[in-house]
Design a protein around this motif. Structure first.
Motif, PDB file in Angstrom:
ATOM      1  N   ARG A  31      37.784  46.185  44.809  1.00 39.76           N
ATOM      2  CA  ARG A  31      38.888  45.725  43.956  1.00 39.76           C
ATOM      3  C   ARG A  31      40.209  46.367  44.378  1.00 39.76           C
ATOM      4  NH1 ARG A  31      39.177  44.629  37.638  1.00 39.76           N
ATOM      5  NH2 ARG A  31      41.435  44.455  37.421  1.00 39.76           N
ATOM      6  N   LEU A 127      32.541  41.247  41.755  1.00 43.14           N
ATOM      7  CA  LEU A 127      33.861  41.372  41.143  1.00 43.14           C
ATOM      8  C   LEU A 127      34.349  40.005  40.663  1.00 43.14           C
ATOM      9  CD1 LEU A 127      36.452  43.023  40.535  1.00 43.14           C
ATOM     10  CD2 LEU A 127      37.182  42.502  42.886  1.00 43.14           C
ATOM     11  N   LEU A 292      43.071  38.681  39.035  1.00 40.33           N
ATOM     12  CA  LEU A 292      43.111  40.070  38.567  1.00 40.33           C
ATOM     13  C   LEU A 292      44.449  40.408  37.923  1.00 40.33           C
ATOM     14  CD1 LEU A 292      41.409  41.863  41.608  1.00 40.33           C
ATOM     15  CD2 LEU A 292      40.362  41.284  39.407  1.00 40.33           C
TER      16      LEU A 292
END
Length: 346
Positions: A31, A127, A292
């Motif tokens: 990430r 993720l 994100l």
């Protein structure tokens, strides 16, 4: 006087020991690498494909990259795919990765990289699965057990299963399909050792897709073989890791998220074929970094497809982590006198 770094060789056994059981930590590293990439703190050129006229199914790919921030390393993964190996009992893919010092440019580590490659791919998939499920509009299933289906049952499928579970996903059912029935049965046997949910081997790929909320494509397909959009009318989340499974009709009817738009539009991926057909990239909603950052929100009324081309910066981030862990435990294996004849200027 400036000196070159020590040069070390890190085996696959060491890589596995350094990464096994640390799925959440490695997913956080991946990430962070995505965030550095999205912020423009990486260099990630195109992958370079070495192909062979007499062996069209084989290839070796170079992924050069540089990543800034605290990781601060250059390097390259050199990964081969020789599908004919499988018939001889040898894995299809093999890889090494070189890390280069950012100050001198000297290489300081050579790592066996098939496990690094599988780990970063699985961490990226996990993720995406966690974030896309959590952020999906009108989502009521983020905390529910997942009906997951694996289309393709090789090493990547195994790692993805491990990383999905390691990041908190609970499975209500697990479906399996592979073009080679023996491989599907082998994967079921592997799952039976750790998986509490019922595992079903599907003879029909349609049954697998229709019966899954989360579909993982991890095949070696060279061109689209799933062509019917009606299989996806229940709006699953699709981790399209092998990149060439889905026909343009399915891409155009889905909400598409990528790791990097430019990279995903190359090498006859499903997205590249779709771009060639329609003449634009409007069918791509954005990148995982955009998700994100809250810049795009996946809808609940369409299939959501994540198609990661695979960024070399992710490999570097995981390799750097492995190198640091082994350095902290004193387990790095230095190659003495690897750099020779350094006094060349006087």
């Amino acid at each position: 006087m400036l000196q070159p770094p020590s040069f070390v060789v890190i085996s696959g056994a060491q890589v596995q020991a350094a990464t096994s059981g640390r799925e959440e930590e490695i997913t956080r590293i991946v990430r962070a690498a995505y965030e550095l990439h999205g912020a423009g703190l990486t260099v990630n050129p195109d992958s370079y494909f070495l192909r062979f006229p007499d062996r069209p199914s084989a290839r070796i790919i170079a992924l050069p990259a540089s990543i800034g921030g605290e990781t601060d390393v250059h390097g390259m993964k050199w990964i081969s795919s020789f599908p004919e190996n499988v018939a001889c009992g040898l894995p299809r893919a093999s890889a090494v990765l070189i890390l280069n010092d950012t100050r001198t440019g000297y290489p300081f580590a050579c790592l066996e990289a098939s496990i690094i490659s599988a780990s970063r791919t699985a961490a990226s998939a996990a993720l995406a699965a966690v974030e896309l499920r959590a952020r999906r509009e009108e989502s009521a299933d983020a905390g529910r057990p997942v009906r997951v289906g694996f289309f393709g049952t090789g090493l990547i499928a195994r790692y993805v299963h491990t990383y999905l579970a390691g990041n908190g996903l609970v499975f209500g059912e697990v479906g399996v399909h592979d073009a080679v029935p023996e491989h599907a049965e082998g994967f079921r046997g592997y799952l039976a050792r750790t998986e509490k949910a019922p595992v079903t081997v599907h003879d029909s790929p349609e049954d697998l897709v229709r019966g899954s909320d989360l579909v993982v494509f991890a095949t070696v397909a060279g061109e689209p073989h799933v062509t019917d959009p009606s299989w996806f009318t229940h709006n699953p989340l699709v981790l399209h890791l092998s990149l060439r499974d889905l026909a343009p009709e399915i891409i155009l009817s889905s909400y598409n998220v990528v790791d990097d738009v430019e990279h995903s539009m190359k090498a006859n991926t499903s997205l590249h074929l779709t771009e060639q057909r329609v003449g634009n990239r409007d069918f791509v909603a954005g990148s995982l970094y955009d998700v994100l950052q809250g810049k795009t929100t996946p809808p609940g009324d369409r299939p959501v497809v994540f198609s990661p081309f695979g960024l070399g910066v992710l490999d570097l981030a995981v390799a750097r982590y492995v190198h640091e862990r082994l350095g902290a435990t004193g387990d790095l294996r230095t190659v003495p006198d690897f750099f020779h004849d350094l006094n060349r200027y006087g």
